[in-house]
Scaffold this active site. Structure first.
Site, PDB file in Angstrom:
ATOM      1  N   HIS A  52      44.016  31.961  59.748  1.00  0.00           N
ATOM      2  CA  HIS A  52      43.720  32.966  60.788  1.00  0.00           C
ATOM      3  C   HIS A  52      44.972  33.369  61.565  1.00  0.00           C
ATOM      4  CE1 HIS A  52      39.260  31.460  61.062  1.00  0.00           C
ATOM      5  NE2 HIS A  52      39.693  31.616  59.831  1.00  0.00           N
ATOM      6  N   ARG A  58      38.638  37.847  65.244  1.00  0.00           N
ATOM      7  CA  ARG A  58      38.728  36.540  64.595  1.00  0.00           C
ATOM      8  C   ARG A  58      39.961  36.428  63.695  1.00  0.00           C
ATOM      9  NH1 ARG A  58      36.933  34.135  59.717  1.00  0.00           N
ATOM     10  NH2 ARG A  58      36.452  31.900  59.962  1.00  0.00           N
ATOM     11  N   GLY A  89      35.117  37.744  58.898  1.00  0.00           N
ATOM     12  CA  GLY A  89      34.131  36.912  59.568  1.00  0.00           C
ATOM     13  C   GLY A  89      34.173  35.465  59.104  1.00  0.00           C
ATOM     14  N   GLU A  91      33.404  42.818  59.058  1.00  0.00           N
ATOM     15  CA  GLU A  91      33.247  44.023  59.869  1.00  0.00           C
ATOM     16  C   GLU A  91      34.448  44.953  59.836  1.00  0.00           C
ATOM     17  OE1 GLU A  91      33.572  42.907  64.319  1.00  0.00           O
ATOM     18  OE2 GLU A  91      32.792  41.087  63.342  1.00  0.00           O
ATOM     19  N   TYR A 124      35.568  42.881  71.123  1.00  0.00           N
ATOM     20  CA  TYR A 124      34.791  42.961  69.886  1.00  0.00           C
ATOM     21  C   TYR A 124      33.932  41.723  69.630  1.00  0.00           C
ATOM     22  CZ  TYR A 124      37.132  47.288  69.457  1.00  0.00           C
ATOM     23  OH  TYR A 124      37.555  48.575  69.737  1.00  0.00           O
TER      24      TYR A 124
END
Length: 251
Positions: free
Chosen positions: A19, A97, A117, A123, A133
């Site tokens: 991430h 994220r 996600g 998304e 968001y």
């Protein structure tokens, strides 16, 4: 490239191995936009994305042609949180994220963001100044059940313009608005795909209207997209996970 010309502008220590975001693009205003992941692992364990002291899980906006104080870059005066207590001034939007790819469509001056996600929703978002968001209070438009807390009563989250669940894919890869000439049927569409399944979609987006999304046949699972680019003529190139570049043409 002249390696000796390198200048470090911004560096973020990563608490985990995943991430990390992210993408770096100049906007139509000449400022630099950066997408950053929430720092990694799962469940946003450090609550980075909603933390306005942190630069993780955000879209940042900086001016590389000036300096603010001791920073090696400038803070645009119209950034949404300039002068707001408890907020980093670099933040343009929050609650993301792992925003794998952002894309400025210069023709419509629209900033697209494909946000990966966790286990419910992938998304596509339109990034707005000061927008939140939702991660990790929610994933897409669904409450994130693994985080046992509720958002503040005054919280306002921006919905994705498109989301899909695990029946269609595992990890969204955005995305570019196509302005080339070789594929007339896709002109002015935002193109994106899914790394896990090799599914691809095109989207016609106009502000204030529901997007028109169409699934594309590129040979299911033939390759795993990680980025979408344009060549010098605006024609589409897709980067595969294994390092190959694919040029896409109309059948």
């Amino acid at each position: 490239l002249n390696a000796s010309s390198e200048t470090e502008i911004l560096s973020l220590n990563q608490p985990y191995s995943n991430h990390n975001g992210g993408h770096i693009v100049f906007g139509p205003d000449g400022y630099l936009y950066l997408s950053t992941g929430d720092g990694g692992k799962a469940n946003d364990p450090l609550d980075h994305s909603q933390n306005t002291f942190a630069l993780y899980g955000k879209i940042l906006r900086i001016d590389v042609d000036s300096r603010s104080g001791d920073l090696p870059y400038g803070i645009p005066k119209d950034n949404p949180f300039v002068g707001k207590e408890g907020h980093r001034s670099e933040i343009w939007a929050l609650g993301l994220r792992n925003p794998w790819c952002i894309h400025w469509d210069m023709a419509s001056k629209t900033l697209f963001c494909a946000d990966v996600g966790q286990n419910q929703r992938e998304e596509i978002n339109i990034i707005e100044k000061g927008g939140n968001y939702g991660w990790s209070f929610r994933e897409g438009t669904i409450k994130f059940a693994l985080k046992h807390r509720d958002p503040p009563a005054n919280a306002k989250f921006i919905d994705p313009i498109f989301e899909y669940g695990r029946t269609l894919g595992l990890s969204v890869s955005g995305g570019i608005v196509y302005h080339g000439k070789k594929i007339p049927s896709l002109r002015d569409s935002y193109l994106f795909g899914d790394w896990g399944t090799g599914n691809f979609w095109s989207m016609k987006y106009e502000k204030g209207k529901a997007p028109e999304v169409r699934k594309l046949d590129m040979g299911k699972g033939a390759f795993k997209p990680v980025n979408f680019c344009a060549d010098a003529n605006g024609e589409l190139i897709i980067l595969d996970w294994k390092g190959s570049l694919y040029e896409i043409r109309e059948r």
